[in-house]
Each structure stands twice: as C-alpha cells, then as structure tokens.
Motif scaffolding. Structure first.
Motif, PDB file in Angstrom:
ATOM      1  N   GLU A 380      48.918  44.725  48.538  1.00  0.00           N
ATOM      2  CA  GLU A 380      47.527  44.780  48.982  1.00  0.00           C
ATOM      3  C   GLU A 380      46.699  45.662  48.056  1.00  0.00           C
ATOM      4  N   GLU A 381      47.259  46.826  47.695  1.00  0.00           N
ATOM      5  CA  GLU A 381      46.549  47.744  46.819  1.00  0.00           C
ATOM      6  C   GLU A 381      46.416  47.186  45.401  1.00  0.00           C
ATOM      7  N   SER A 382      47.475  46.603  44.868  1.00  0.00           N
ATOM      8  CA  SER A 382      47.408  46.067  43.504  1.00  0.00           C
ATOM      9  C   SER A 382      46.436  44.900  43.415  1.00  0.00           C
ATOM     10  N   THR A 383      46.390  44.077  44.440  1.00  0.00           N
ATOM     11  CA  THR A 383      45.428  42.969  44.447  1.00  0.00           C
ATOM     12  C   THR A 383      43.997  43.505  44.466  1.00  0.00           C
ATOM     13  N   ARG A 384      43.764  44.564  45.229  1.00  0.00           N
ATOM     14  CA  ARG A 384      42.429  45.179  45.249  1.00  0.00           C
ATOM     15  C   ARG A 384      42.053  45.697  43.861  1.00  0.00           C
ATOM     16  N   VAL A 385      42.995  46.396  43.211  1.00  0.00           N
ATOM     17  CA  VAL A 385      42.716  46.973  41.896  1.00  0.00           C
ATOM     18  C   VAL A 385      42.485  45.882  40.855  1.00  0.00           C
ATOM     19  N   LEU A 386      43.238  44.811  40.958  1.00  0.00           N
ATOM     20  CA  LEU A 386      43.109  43.721  39.988  1.00  0.00           C
ATOM     21  C   LEU A 386      41.758  43.003  40.074  1.00  0.00           C
ATOM     22  N   HIS A 387      41.032  43.202  41.156  1.00  0.00           N
ATOM     23  CA  HIS A 387      39.725  42.558  41.320  1.00  0.00           C
ATOM     24  C   HIS A 387      38.571  43.550  41.213  1.00  0.00           C
ATOM     25  N   LEU A 388      38.863  44.773  40.766  1.00  0.00           N
ATOM     26  CA  LEU A 388      37.793  45.744  40.571  1.00  0.00           C
ATOM     27  C   LEU A 388      36.841  45.272  39.477  1.00  0.00           C
ATOM     28  N   ALA A 389      35.582  45.357  39.744  1.00  0.00           N
ATOM     29  CA  ALA A 389      34.590  44.942  38.753  1.00  0.00           C
ATOM     30  C   ALA A 389      33.287  45.673  39.048  1.00  0.00           C
ATOM     31  N   SER A 390      32.366  45.647  38.102  1.00  0.00           N
ATOM     32  CA  SER A 390      31.037  46.218  38.308  1.00  0.00           C
ATOM     33  C   SER A 390      30.010  45.298  37.669  1.00  0.00           C
ATOM     34  N   ASP A 391      28.759  45.638  37.827  1.00  0.00           N
ATOM     35  CA  ASP A 391      27.695  44.820  37.256  1.00  0.00           C
ATOM     36  C   ASP A 391      27.570  45.007  35.754  1.00  0.00           C
ATOM     37  N   THR A 392      28.170  46.067  35.211  1.00  0.00           N
ATOM     38  CA  THR A 392      27.936  46.389  33.798  1.00  0.00           C
ATOM     39  C   THR A 392      29.158  46.198  32.904  1.00  0.00           C
ATOM     40  N   HIS A 393      30.343  46.147  33.485  1.00  0.00           N
ATOM     41  CA  HIS A 393      31.521  46.024  32.626  1.00  0.00           C
ATOM     42  C   HIS A 393      32.686  45.413  33.390  1.00  0.00           C
ATOM     43  N   VAL A 394      33.681  44.987  32.620  1.00  0.00           N
ATOM     44  CA  VAL A 394      34.914  44.465  33.203  1.00  0.00           C
ATOM     45  C   VAL A 394      35.957  45.574  33.138  1.00  0.00           C
ATOM     46  N   SER A 395      36.644  45.828  34.231  1.00  0.00           N
ATOM     47  CA  SER A 395      37.642  46.895  34.252  1.00  0.00           C
ATOM     48  C   SER A 395      38.918  46.450  33.556  1.00  0.00           C
ATOM     49  N   GLN A 396      39.720  47.445  33.131  1.00  0.00           N
ATOM     50  CA  GLN A 396      40.997  47.101  32.489  1.00  0.00           C
ATOM     51  C   GLN A 396      41.917  46.308  33.415  1.00  0.00           C
ATOM     52  N   PRO A 397      42.085  46.705  34.693  1.00  0.00           N
ATOM     53  CA  PRO A 397      42.914  45.881  35.577  1.00  0.00           C
ATOM     54  C   PRO A 397      42.384  44.453  35.734  1.00  0.00           C
ATOM     55  N   GLU A 398      41.068  44.301  35.746  1.00  0.00           N
ATOM     56  CA  GLU A 398      40.513  42.957  35.877  1.00  0.00           C
ATOM     57  C   GLU A 398      40.820  42.117  34.634  1.00  0.00           C
TER      58      GLU A 398
END
Length: 440
Positions: A380-398
């Motif tokens: 559950e936690e890893s899936t949440r982290v893998l979908h982290l994103a923002s309006d300005t950049h793409v995260s490393q996990p994403e």
C-alpha cells in the motif's frame, strides 16, 4: 603438434572451451571485446583477423565498458558464458581495473588479455611502459593483480600449457570465479611454438553442484524446525545456480518469508505472497520488520555485506542463529553461521526433504497472518509513493513506475548513487533476470 604463434594459440583455445551443467552444453567464450593499439595489435589483432570465422571480434570504445559488458553477459547467462577482453599496454590495461574489481567482488567470470612490455627487455621502454627503478619485472598490468582471482604474465610460450587450464578452472568455479588476467608481452604474442594438439582440442568443463555435508544438513534442519520466526535472505547465488524453482517450492511448502539482496532481486516474482522485498539499508518496511525479530536466518548465496545486513543491525533477536547456504566456504562461515557449503539448488532440495522427513509443517498460522499484514502494508505504501507527483515536476519514484510499466519484458540496468536504493525497494521485475544492478 600445431605450429602457431602464442596469440593464435590463445584464439584457437578460446574457440574450443565449452561448459556443461545439468547435461546442457554450450560454448563458454562468446567472442572477444577489444581495443587495439601498442602491445596487442600485431599479436592478438592478427590472430583474431585470421580466425574471424571461429571467434567473433566486437569493436569496443572504452576498456572499462567492455569489461562491464562481459560481466553483464556472464550474469545474465548465470555464469555459463562470458567474453574475453583485450587491450593495449598502459592506460588501455589500467582502464580494466574497475571492471575487473566488479567481476571479482561479484563472483562473475571475465578473461582479460592486456598487452604488456617486451619479455626480452631488449626494447625498453616501450610506449606507455611504467618503469620502476627498483623492479624490472613490473608493468602497468600489475594493478590488475589485487582485483583478479587469477593473474599470470606469459613470458614464454610454454607457460600457456599451465596458465590456460588454470584460467579456465577459476573462470568455471562457482566458488572462485571472478576476473582472470593473462598479461601478454607483445614480443611473446607473436612468437611461434609447437603446441601439443590436445591443448587446443575441444574441452568441456562440467560445472558441479556440490552437496552439503550430511551431518551439517541434519543439524540445520533441526534448528529450522524449532524456529518460530525463520526467514530467508535471497542472494545472487540463487540466480546463478538456477535455484528459483527450488526456492519457490521451499517457501511455499513451509510459509517461510524471504527478502532480497540487490543481486537476488527478481529470483522470484515481486508479487509472490512470501516476498517481503528488499532487505537492509535500502530495504522495505516489510523486509526489515521480518528481519528485526527473526530467530533463524537462512542466507542463500549471499556475501552478507553491510547494506543487506544494515551493518549487522538488521537482526535484533538476542538469540538469532544463521544457516548459510553457499558454494564458497568464505561466505558460508560468516555471522558464525552453521555452514552448508554447497550449490544453492541442490542444498535447498535436500534441506526441503530433511524438513519434510521431520514432519515440519512450517510457520504458525499466527505468523502467516502477521507476514500477510506486513506485506500488505508495504505494498500500500509503495504504491502510494510510486504515484507521487506534483504540478511542476515528476518524482523519482514516479519515473521508476513509468519506466517499469513501459519496459515490459526488458532488462533494467542501473548502478551507483541514490537511485539503487529506490530501485531495490520499488522496482517490480516483470521476469526473472530482468533486474541488473551493479552495487557490489
């Protein structure tokens, strides 16, 4: 007898070496990666051109990169094949050092054939020769000694009669394999000699599957059968010995959770119900929680270095015991473990049978429920982290998730920096052998 130059004899020998494991035979050297210059062009260069229908030559652009290429091939073929690498004297040879260290640290075979100074010393110094006032027998190639599992300098043609079988013995040894260096003085490379025909005839080296000591196996089975919270650490040895099916059968029968080192990652699917994921400093919450209170640790095919062991702080049970399955005595003896010196697949199958014979049913229902909870929370936690994103950049996990999803059955290759930590935790291998992380 066959009259050939030293270089021609080496090339003919490369073409005639085969390995066999479990009744399957294949050619060991798939070709030669090389960069030609002062020290090898008139020897190995001429020999490879003359034998191009027997031994394929691949043009390289960087000496370190070609060793990494050979090592990656050896890893992907489970150490049943590799390449030879040839370079000129001087920086061409010293550039091999990082790749050689990588091969030796990670127990992966590669043959290095760097050019060297003149054996006769009549021409001195040659271009790029390292001269030392206190030693006339040194050259730049000596930097390869400490990072090679076997090193020899061929200063007479007949030295090959001993050196070539020794090189192959190390390259095909599950316990001793790594980089093998045969330094080749440039005048000797071009020297002709009458070679015994048997040296160049096809030879098949059988890769053994050593069995563990029966008494030690019985003690290990008794120790595991009494454990309340056993766990398994899956290392690269599981991959190299084709032990994945044996591991699957073992953990599924006894409900023993397993964690993965960088080299062992992908041996079994990421969504296997008993896969707790990565272990150690780059580990998952599930993997490290299982390790924290484990009372018996079964370490299979791992060197138990500081990252998976978290500098030996991963296990906090006051009476934790280790059982180490490893083909190398050095690794099997670590952590004051009960050593089962043997092939990973063969040993797992025998350990499985020994536990069945004792009527062990595996871990308790309460333990299984606890494992399922840990695993579900991590996913559950890893899936949440893998979908982290923002309006300005793409995260490393994403980025990891996007590449993972688009790669399909491809192979991911990565090394160094902070990325391996996230890859160890978050990458979900699609197939066996699709995760290649150089972190040795």
């Amino acid at each position: 007898m066959a009259r050939l130059t030293v270089a021609q004899a080496i090339v003919a020998w490369l073409a005639s070496q085969y390995v066999e494991r479990d009744g399957e035979q294949q050619r060991f050297f798939q070709g030669v990666l090389g960069i030609f210059g002062h020290g090898n062009v008139a020897g190995l260069g001429e020999a490879l051109e003359a034998a191009q229908h027997d031994v394929r030559y691949y043009q390289a652009r960087n000496e370190q990169a070609m060793v990494h290429t050979a090592v990656a091939y050896a890893k992907q073929t489970r150490r049943l094949g590799t390449f030879a690498c040839t370079t000129s004297i001087g920086p061409g040879a010293t550039n091999l050092a990082t790749g050689a260290a990588n091969a030796t640290v990670n127990r992966l075979p590669v043959l290095l054939l760097p050019g060297d100074r003149f054996a006769t010393r009549r021409v001195k110094p040659v271009l790029q020769q390292l001269e030392r006032p206190e030693a006339g027998d040194l050259s730049a190639n000596d930097v390869l000694r400490p990072v090679s599992r076997y090193f020899d300098r061929i200063e007479r043609p007949e030295m090959l009669i001993d050196a070539l079988p020794q090189a192959m013995r190390v390259l095909t040894s599950p316990a001793e394999t790594g980089a093998v260096t045969l330094a080749l003085p440039q005048d000797v490379q071009a020297e002709a000699w009458e070679w015994p025909a048997r040296l160049l005839q096809p030879r098949t080296w059988v890769i053994p599957r050593p069995r563990p000591d029966a008494a030690s196996l019985a003690v290990a089975a008794e120790l595991i059968a009494k454990a309340e919270r056993p766990m398994i650490v899956v290392g690269g040895g599981v991959v190299y010995s084709d032990a994945a099916d044996a591991l699957d059968g073992f953990v599924s029968r006894f409900d023993v959770p397993f964690t993965e080192t960088q080299a062992g990652k992908g041996a079994l699917p990421w969504d296997h119900p008993l896969n707790m994921g990565a272990l150690g400093s780059t580990g998952t919450s599930a993997g490290n929680a299982v390790a924290h209170d484990a009372d018996v640790v079964i370490a299979i095919g791992t060197r138990l270095s500081d990252f998976p062991t978290m500098s030996w702080s991963a296990w906090q049970h006051p009476d934790v015991r280790f059982v180490a399955i490893n083909v190398a005595e050095l690794d099997a003896a670590k952590a004051a473990a009960l050593p089962l010196v043997g092939d990973a697949r063969a040993t797992l199958l025998e350990l499985h049978a020994a536990l069945d014979a004792r009527g062990w049913s595996g871990v308790s229902p309460e333990r299984r429920e606890r494992l399922a909870g840990l695993r579900a929370a991590w996913h559950e936690e890893s899936t949440r982290v893998l979908h982290l994103a923002s309006d300005t950049h793409v995260s490393q996990p994403e980025i990891i998730r996007l590449v993972n999803e688009s790669l399909g059955d491809g192979i991911v290759v990565c090394a160094a920096g902070g990325l391996p930590g996230d890859m160890h935790k978050l990458w979900r291998p699609a197939t066996r052998g699709s995760y290649h992380m150089e972190y040795g």
